[in-house]
Design a protein around this motif. Structure first.
Motif, short mmCIF file in Angstrom:
data_model
loop_
_atom_site.label_atom_id
_atom_site.label_comp_id
_atom_site.label_asym_id
_atom_site.label_seq_id
_atom_site.Cartn_x
_atom_site.Cartn_y
_atom_site.Cartn_z
N GLY A 83 0.81 -1.21 0.00
CA GLY A 83 0.00 0.00 0.00
C GLY A 83 0.85 1.26 0.00
N LEU A 84 1.95 1.21 0.73
CA LEU A 84 2.86 2.36 0.76
C LEU A 84 3.43 2.64 -0.62
CD1 LEU A 84 4.73 1.52 4.07
CD2 LEU A 84 3.18 3.45 3.72
N ILE A 85 3.73 1.58 -1.35
CA ILE A 85 4.34 1.74 -2.67
C ILE A 85 3.32 2.18 -3.72
CG2 ILE A 85 5.50 0.53 -4.56
CD1 ILE A 85 6.74 -1.31 -2.40
N PHE A 86 2.14 1.57 -3.70
CA PHE A 86 1.20 1.76 -4.80
C PHE A 86 0.02 2.69 -4.49
CE2 PHE A 86 3.13 -2.44 -5.66
CZ PHE A 86 3.66 -2.17 -6.92
N ILE A 87 -0.25 2.97 -3.21
CA ILE A 87 -1.40 3.81 -2.87
C ILE A 87 -0.99 5.18 -2.33
CG2 ILE A 87 -3.43 4.02 -1.38
CD1 ILE A 87 -3.78 1.03 -1.52
N PHE B 216 -1.09 13.14 -6.21
CA PHE B 216 -1.61 13.08 -7.58
C PHE B 216 -3.13 13.26 -7.63
CE2 PHE B 216 -2.90 10.48 -11.35
CZ PHE B 216 -2.23 11.23 -12.32
N LEU B 217 -3.86 12.60 -6.72
CA LEU B 217 -5.32 12.64 -6.71
C LEU B 217 -5.84 13.50 -5.56
CD1 LEU B 217 -6.08 8.85 -7.29
CD2 LEU B 217 -5.97 10.66 -9.02
N SER C 220 -1.01 16.93 -10.26
CA SER C 220 0.21 16.59 -10.97
C SER C 220 -0.13 16.15 -12.39
CB SER C 220 0.96 15.47 -10.23
OG SER C 220 2.08 15.05 -10.97
N SER C 221 0.71 16.51 -13.32
CA SER C 221 0.47 16.14 -14.71
C SER C 221 1.20 14.85 -15.10
CB SER C 221 0.93 17.27 -15.63
OG SER C 221 2.32 17.54 -15.44
N VAL C 222 1.98 14.26 -14.16
CA VAL C 222 2.74 13.06 -14.49
C VAL C 222 1.82 11.84 -14.47
CG1 VAL C 222 4.82 14.04 -13.50
CG2 VAL C 222 3.37 12.60 -12.08
N SER C 223 2.24 10.80 -15.14
CA SER C 223 1.47 9.56 -15.16
C SER C 223 1.69 8.80 -13.85
CB SER C 223 1.92 8.69 -16.33
OG SER C 223 3.25 8.24 -16.13
N TYR C 224 0.83 7.81 -13.60
CA TYR C 224 0.95 7.00 -12.38
C TYR C 224 2.29 6.27 -12.35
CZ TYR C 224 -0.18 3.39 -8.92
OH TYR C 224 -0.17 2.55 -7.83
N ARG C 225 2.72 5.78 -13.50
CA ARG C 225 4.01 5.08 -13.57
C ARG C 225 5.16 6.02 -13.22
NH1 ARG C 225 6.18 1.68 -18.87
NH2 ARG C 225 8.18 1.01 -17.96
N GLU C 226 5.11 7.23 -13.73
CA GLU C 226 6.16 8.22 -13.41
C GLU C 226 6.11 8.61 -11.95
OE1 GLU C 226 4.95 11.11 -16.27
OE2 GLU C 226 6.62 10.64 -17.63
N VAL D 9 9.24 8.04 -6.56
CA VAL D 9 9.54 7.62 -5.19
C VAL D 9 10.95 7.06 -5.11
CG1 VAL D 9 8.87 6.09 -3.30
CG2 VAL D 9 7.10 7.16 -4.70
N LEU D 10 11.30 6.23 -6.08
CA LEU D 10 12.66 5.68 -6.13
C LEU D 10 13.68 6.79 -6.33
CD1 LEU D 10 14.60 3.29 -6.25
CD2 LEU D 10 14.10 3.10 -8.69
N MET D 11 13.35 7.76 -7.16
CA MET D 11 14.27 8.86 -7.42
C MET D 11 14.53 9.69 -6.16
SD MET D 11 15.24 8.33 -10.41
CE MET D 11 16.27 9.82 -10.49
N LEU D 12 13.52 9.78 -5.30
CA LEU D 12 13.72 10.52 -4.05
C LEU D 12 14.81 9.87 -3.20
CD1 LEU D 12 10.04 11.37 -3.02
CD2 LEU D 12 11.83 13.00 -3.63
N PHE D 13 14.87 8.54 -3.21
CA PHE D 13 15.92 7.85 -2.47
C PHE D 13 17.29 8.12 -3.08
CE2 PHE D 13 12.46 5.37 -0.66
CZ PHE D 13 12.91 5.17 0.65
N ILE D 14 17.33 8.26 -4.39
CA ILE D 14 18.60 8.54 -5.06
C ILE D 14 19.04 9.97 -4.79
CG2 ILE D 14 19.71 8.75 -7.32
CD1 ILE D 14 17.89 6.50 -8.29
#
Length: 420
Positions: free
Chosen positions: A70-74, A80-81, A201-207, A212-217
């Protein structure tokens, strides 16, 4: 009517009133309780479905796996919503999952439903991120601390309430009553939560998920605090998952109600949550983390004496809960200050590590208890706590300048120094 109340109510920030903050805290408390109701009920569930003591920790582990998913996908959807719809929808679906748990005819149905309960309980993190967004920057730590106090109360009351209800009507009654309370909560939030635009947000759900991964980087502070979260909640979960096993067996032979009372001993965690949030706002985040981790390690020296003195163990429980909640609130306050545009994703990324730690601690503690008894559980918890302190000491200067720059000046133009 809602607008009039907002105008007359005292504000914690630019859009977060005291009444709304309290409602957020109550909702978080009930949602997190749904995850932890099972802890004092593990022996009853094991007996009902014929699950071994070594394997019953899997109920908690699967709930935490659902929580991680849920943390990853919701949770990132909060950036976004419209959060109002997202929060209420999760509440309704959560009630449905709780009903399935309460009526589960087989072990497999129970386990799948517990995954769903964990998956939907991440509404807690959507609420925390929402509170941080509504609060002013200077009061963000205070707002997060207050809302997290509700989480602490939920943790405590979950064990007490579930133990009491189980003694009165069986473990299934716990989840049926919680389903009704969750529906009431969803209706209340629908009425009072502020409306937002349907998309921010105008980004897609996949983006969005990739970000989230980019934040860790991009954010070393997030990486450090996430690892600390994993370690402290591995220790926390190891204790609370395994505690029911020695207490329900001879020579203690305690009832579920008596075991649930141990949760109330951790009420100091409420004070820690509020105090840690205020300390973070004042620039004492690193100091609070170090002291709390030292206390967490010390608590196991008292908790190991379970067969000698229950009173001493209660003191250890107070210290353990206080320390864990102080570090947890400080972690969130620090990471939320770094990227105001990504609160939901920051919380999601951090809490994935929290969930991993909780899941590992839960399953490891029951396996260790079956082989080494209570001393083995305490050795496991102390090891995770020691690793947390050592890791903090080695990384306490990481991102120091970034943290200082992220937090606003508090009074009369004085600079805020968050890491000391």
């Amino acid at each position: 009517m809602r607008q009039a109340a907002a105008k007359t109510d005292k504000q914690d920030g630019r859009g977060l009133s005291q009444v709304t903050t309290i409602l957020f805290a109550i909702a978080c408390g009930l949602s997190v309780a749904n995850i932890y109701f099972a802890h004092p009920l593990l022996d009853a569930m094991a007996a009902d479905f014929g699950i071994s003591a070594a394997a019953i920790g899997g109920v908690v582990t699967l709930t935490q796996i659902g929580y991680a998913l849920g943390l990853i996908f919701i949770v990132p959807l909060g950036d976004f919503l419209e959060r109002r719809k997202l929060i209420v929808g999760q509440g309704v679906l959560s009630a449905m999952a709780l009903i399935v748990v309460a009526t589960a005819p087989t072990e497999n149905v129970l386990l799948v439903a517990m995954v769903a309960v964990g998956l939907l309980a991440v509404v807690v993190q959507v609420l925390v991120a929402f509170a941080a967004t509504l609060a002013s920057p200077a009061a963000r730590g205070k707002a997060v601390g207050t809302v997290t106090s509700g989480v602490v109360v939920g943790l405590l009351l979950a064990r007490f309430v579930s133990g009491t209800l189980a003694d009165l009507g069986g473990w299934r009654a716990v989840y049926m009553i919680s389903a009704a309370a969750t529906l009431i909560m969803a209706a209340s939030l629908f009425r009072v939560l502020p409306r937002e635009g349907s998309s921010r947000s105008s980004v897609s759900y996949r983006e969005l998920l990739r970000s989230v991964l980019m934040l860790f980087i991009d954010e070393p502070i997030l990486r450090v605090r996430a690892v600390l979260g994993l370690l402290i909640f591995a220790a926390f979960s190891a204790f609370w998952t395994a505690l029911v096993l020695p207490l329900s067996a001879p020579p203690h032979s305690m009832s579920h109600t008596e075991i649930g009372l141990f949760g109330l001993a951790g009420s100091a965690g409420v004070l820690a949550a509020n105090g840690a949030g205020r300390a973070a706002d004042r620039g004492l985040g690193q100091w609070t983390t170090g002291v709390s981790l030292a206390l967490l390690l010390a608590s196991w020296g008292l908790i190991v004496l379970l067969d000698s003195s229950i009173a001493v163990v209660v003191v250890g429980v107070v210290i353990l809960d206080l320390a864990v909640q102080a570090v947890h609130v400080t972690n969130q306050s620090i990471i939320l200050a770094t990227r105001p545009d990504a609160h939901s994703r920051l919380v999601a990324g951090y809490m994935v590590f929290y969930s991993i730690g909780s899941a590992v601690g839960a399953i490891a503690s029951t396996v260790v208890y079956a082989r080494m008894g209570w001393f083995g559980v305490c050795a496991l918890g102390a090891g995770a706590s020691a690793a947390g302190f050592i890791f903090w000491a080695a990384t306490r200067h990481v991102g120091r300048s970034r943290i200082e720059a992220a937090l606003p000046a508090r009074r009369q133009g004085r600079p805020s120094v968050h890491a000391r």
